[in-house]
Write an enzyme that holds these catalytic residues in place. Structure first.
Site, PDB file in Angstrom:
ATOM      1  N   GLU A   1      25.571 -13.323  37.652  1.00  0.00           N
ATOM      2  CA  GLU A   1      26.632 -14.321  37.559  1.00  0.00           C
ATOM      3  C   GLU A   1      26.213 -15.674  38.110  1.00  0.00           C
ATOM      4  O   GLU A   1      26.751 -16.707  37.712  1.00  0.00           O
ATOM      5  CB  GLU A   1      27.902 -13.831  38.271  1.00  0.00           C
ATOM      6  CG  GLU A   1      27.815 -13.696  39.772  1.00  0.00           C
ATOM      7  CD  GLU A   1      27.369 -12.331  40.264  1.00  0.00           C
ATOM      8  OE1 GLU A   1      27.742 -11.949  41.391  1.00  0.00           O
ATOM      9  OE2 GLU A   1      26.637 -11.651  39.517  1.00  0.00           O
TER      10      GLU A   1
ATOM     11  N   CYS B   1      24.861  -5.162  41.668  1.00  0.00           N
ATOM     12  CA  CYS B   1      24.420  -4.977  43.049  1.00  0.00           C
ATOM     13  C   CYS B   1      25.009  -3.676  43.619  1.00  0.00           C
ATOM     14  O   CYS B   1      24.588  -2.592  43.242  1.00  0.00           O
ATOM     15  CB  CYS B   1      24.778  -6.206  43.891  1.00  0.00           C
ATOM     16  SG  CYS B   1      23.911  -6.283  45.485  1.00  0.00           S
TER      17      CYS B   1
ATOM     18  N   HIS C   1      22.271 -10.404  40.995  1.00  0.00           N
ATOM     19  CA  HIS C   1      23.552 -11.061  40.696  1.00  0.00           C
ATOM     20  C   HIS C   1      23.385 -12.023  39.517  1.00  0.00           C
ATOM     21  O   HIS C   1      23.153 -13.224  39.704  1.00  0.00           O
ATOM     22  CB  HIS C   1      24.041 -11.835  41.922  1.00  0.00           C
ATOM     23  CG  HIS C   1      24.548 -10.964  43.019  1.00  0.00           C
ATOM     24  ND1 HIS C   1      25.879 -10.602  43.138  1.00  0.00           N
ATOM     25  CD2 HIS C   1      23.900 -10.355  44.044  1.00  0.00           C
ATOM     26  CE1 HIS C   1      26.030  -9.825  44.192  1.00  0.00           C
ATOM     27  NE2 HIS C   1      24.851  -9.662  44.766  1.00  0.00           N
TER      28      HIS C   1
ATOM     29  N   GLY D   1      29.327  -5.998  46.799  1.00  0.00           N
ATOM     30  CA  GLY D   1      30.169  -5.843  47.984  1.00  0.00           C
ATOM     31  C   GLY D   1      29.382  -5.147  49.078  1.00  0.00           C
ATOM     32  O   GLY D   1      28.185  -4.877  48.941  1.00  0.00           O
TER      33      GLY D   1
END
Length: 537
Positions: free
Chosen positions: A510, A382, A508, A355
């Site tokens: 994902e 992150c 990241h 974010g």
């Protein structure tokens, strides 16, 4: 050289019918026929890329290895297929107009009036054709809904491509909607007829219709009616019915014979789609033996697409252990000093995703502290890793005012600071540390046991990093900086010594997780959560 075939996927009636999932499913079907496939998304918005958009506006920003900030549909493409995607695979109106206007300023159109046709459409066509090398089939998804003014240049460009390449090398697949009207007790085909009419008005005759409907296959009489009024063969009217899980969609299309129709229309010779591995995946998805509950703490939780890849990666981690994953989204802005017990007493793991900015930061820090103190598996990604460093600095190292210069430029203890390479950058779009970077993992650490290899490559999207001036005090208090850039200057992974599973990563993970090969960090995070659940008795 053998010419590639092009499939253009459009959508009608309304948005959110699932063009991205459909395009991905077609890609998977054709790969299972032995074909080499790539995919491209054409987005009508004027932004050059989605990198500066609020997630409430557009959903997540998916990042590729080569550093492209792209539409989230590219995440679906990579999860469903083996295609290697990059900057060429996502094209926006902003990129097209930026390129054409730059060429005009350079004098490349001297003497000409620069117009949508041919200059904008030619630019679009050149970007589509650039993917032709080394692929058998290029699947091109046109964003938006037919009838939107924004998508007209893209639709005109692909209409021209059929004339340029020939019908034997191009295929138009249109995703539409066939609603069931309970009061009438029947399926209604008129929205589909009108959607096809919109396409015909701009010169595109669809070859195949994917008809979204509820939980039943379309009856043959309904297919016959659609085929008659839309000027296509009945066998080319394909049911795209609602499913329990998105990974079932390719199997529905296989059952409807979509792969065979595509290769027939394109004049290709292939084997029948071998989807045994995918069928086994769906069987496992439907027969999970266990359940684990994970809290995801963020400020965009009311918009599911904001964390799309994260959501899928957690499910992939569960799949690796035959466990379903129940995601409990917690809005960090609404925690507002309330006891973390109210939010986390019933969860088996806590994840703080990436974010930006200071909104909701206190809730995320409180969630991190709760996980650390209560030995609950914690995963910070992150910004989530950066906040874990801040929480640890404040509450373990005794640096009460530890902070990040992203939110507090006057802090006396910037444990998180802007990267040196970012200090003189003023533009926001496409200027972060983006794409794949290597990371060297310290042996005999949790991260080392998770990955099983000494060096990895992961995708990044950030401007701030752990301040090296604080590395000594962090490590002396029990934090293990277990993953570093090859030159040792950047912290990429951290973990805690006296905790069963507490990991933060600057990248990241994902974005690289797939249903048939869960990312190692998500796989092990769920393993840790299951162990924690078992320990509760």
């Amino acid at each position: 050289m053998k010419s590639a075939k092009f499939i253009f996927v459009t959508g009608g009636v309304m948005s959110s019918l699932g063009k991205g999932i459909s395009a991905s499913s077609i890609g998977l079907l054709l790969e299972c026929c032995g074909l080499r496939v790539t995919l491209q998304k054409l987005d009508p918005y004027i932004n050059v890329d989605p990198g500066t958009m609020n997630p409430f506006e557009h959903g997540e920003v998916f990042v590729t290895d080569d550093g492209a900030e792209t539409d989230l549909d590219l995440g679906h493409y990579e999860r469903f297929t083996k295609a290697y995607l990059g900057k060429k695979n996502n094209l926006t109106s902003g990129k097209v107009y930026d390129s054409v206007i730059s060429k005009e300023r350079e004098g490349k159109f001297l003497g000409k009036t620069v117009q949508v046709i041919p200059h904008i459409t030619d630019e679009i066509k050149s970007r589509v054709l650039a993917l032709e090398n080394d692929n058998d089939v290029i699947i091109v998804e046109i964003g938006g809904t037919v009838g939107d003014i924004e998508s007209l240049p893209f639709l005109e460009a692909v209409r021209q491509l059929r004339s340029d390449l020939g019908k034997q090398n191009t295929l138009f697949i249109h995703l539409t909607y066939v609603p069931y009207v309970a009061a009438a007790g029947e399926l209604k085909t008129k929205p589909t007829q009108h959607s096809v009419k919109e396409l015909l008005q701009i010169g595109i005759q669809p070859d195949i219709l994917l008809c979204r409907t509820e939980d039943k296959f379309l009856p043959e009489e309904v297919k016959r009616k659609i085929a008659l009024f839309c000027n296509i063969e009945q066998k080319a009217v394909i049911t795209a019915k609602d499913v329990e899980h998105i990974y079932e969609v390719p199997l529905i299309y296989k059952k409807e014979g979509l792969a065979e129709i595509i290769v027939e229309y394109l004049g290709m010779w292939t084997k029948k789609p071998d989807m045994g591995e995918w069928e086994e995946l769906v069987r496992r998805v439907k027969n999970m033996e266990k359940t684990v509950r994970i809290a995801v703490v963020g400020k965009y939780v009311s918009h599911g697409d904001a964390y799309k890849s994260l959501h899928e990666a957690l499910y992939h981690g569960g799949l690796a252990h035959d466990s379903s994953v129940e995601i409990k989204y917690v809005n960090s802005e609404e925690m507002d000093g309330a006891s973390p017990d109210n939010y986390f007493s019933d969860v088996h793991g806590i994840l703080v995703p990436g974010g930006f900015g200071e909104r909701g930061i206190d809730g995320k820090v409180d969630a991190t502290k709760y996980a650390r103190e209560n030995q609950i598996p914690f995963f910070g990604i992150c910004y989530g890793m950066q906040l874990a460093v801040i929480e640890f600095s404040r509450n373990v190292c005794g640096i009460d005012d530890a902070d990040t210069t992203e939110n507090n430029g006057d802090t006396q203890n910037p444990v998180i600071d802007i990267m040196e390479s970012q200090k003189n950058i003023s533009e926001k779009g496409g200027t972060m540390r983006l794409g794949a970077y290597p990371c060297v993992i310290k042996p005999e650490t949790l991260a080392s046991s998770i990955y099983g290899i000494p060096e990895i490559s992961e995708r990044h999207r950030h401007r701030f990093e752990v301040n090296n001036s604080y590395r000594e005090i962090l490590e002396s208090n029990g934090m293990v900086l277990c993953g570093l850039s090859p030159d040792g200057s950047l912290v990429e992974i951290m973990e805690l010594k006296d905790h069963p599973w507490f990991v933060g990563c600057q990248f990241h993970p994902e974005f690289k997780s797939k249903p048939l090969s869960a990312h190692p960090l998500f796989r092990d995070f769920i393993r840790g959560a299951l162990r924690y659940k078992d320990s509760l008795g």
